[in-house]
Scaffold this motif. Sequence first.
Motif, PDB file in Angstrom:
ATOM      1  N   ILE A   1       0.813  -1.219   0.000  1.00 26.96           N
ATOM      2  CA  ILE A   1       0.000   0.000   0.000  1.00 26.96           C
ATOM      3  C   ILE A   1       0.847   1.270   0.000  1.00 26.96           C
ATOM      4  O   ILE A   1       0.425   2.295  -0.519  1.00 26.96           O
ATOM      5  N   ASP A   2       2.054   1.202   0.532  1.00 28.64           N
ATOM      6  CA  ASP A   2       2.924   2.377   0.564  1.00 28.64           C
ATOM      7  C   ASP A   2       3.350   2.810  -0.837  1.00 28.64           C
ATOM      8  O   ASP A   2       3.720   3.964  -1.044  1.00 28.64           O
ATOM      9  N   LYS A   3       3.274   1.918  -1.819  1.00 28.17           N
ATOM     10  CA  LYS A   3       3.655   2.232  -3.201  1.00 28.17           C
ATOM     11  C   LYS A   3       2.451   2.642  -4.049  1.00 28.17           C
ATOM     12  O   LYS A   3       2.611   2.970  -5.217  1.00 28.17           O
ATOM     13  N   ALA A   4       1.250   2.608  -3.471  1.00 21.22           N
ATOM     14  CA  ALA A   4       0.017   2.859  -4.218  1.00 21.22           C
ATOM     15  C   ALA A   4      -0.307   4.350  -4.296  1.00 21.22           C
ATOM     16  O   ALA A   4       0.077   5.134  -3.427  1.00 21.22           O
ATOM     17  N   THR A   5      -1.047   4.706  -5.339  1.00 19.85           N
ATOM     18  CA  THR A   5      -1.548   6.071  -5.487  1.00 19.85           C
ATOM     19  C   THR A   5      -2.707   6.271  -4.516  1.00 19.85           C
ATOM     20  O   THR A   5      -3.287   5.288  -4.026  1.00 19.85           O
TER      21      THR A   5
END
Length: 84
Positions: A65-69
């Motif tokens: 989730i930390d890499k998600a928009t």
Amino acid sequence: MKTLVALCAVLFLSVPAFAADEDAADLANRAKFEKDCAAMIAPGGPCAEVKMGGGGRRACADANIDKATPECKATIEEWKALKK
């Protein structure tokens, strides 16, 4: 006895209706996921190797989730709410 039979009939007919609503919501979320989280599932993305179906790619996106928009994060949160 007639009341019991009628009650059972109503129960059996109502259960598939609830399942249909959940399926429709899941399909809508899946389509939204495909659009909002395209970078996560594209070749080279963190979930590119995860097969489609069964929520695996959405679970992978949740794990990353930390890499998600922000849009993808919102879609994942909706998906998690559907599972409850």
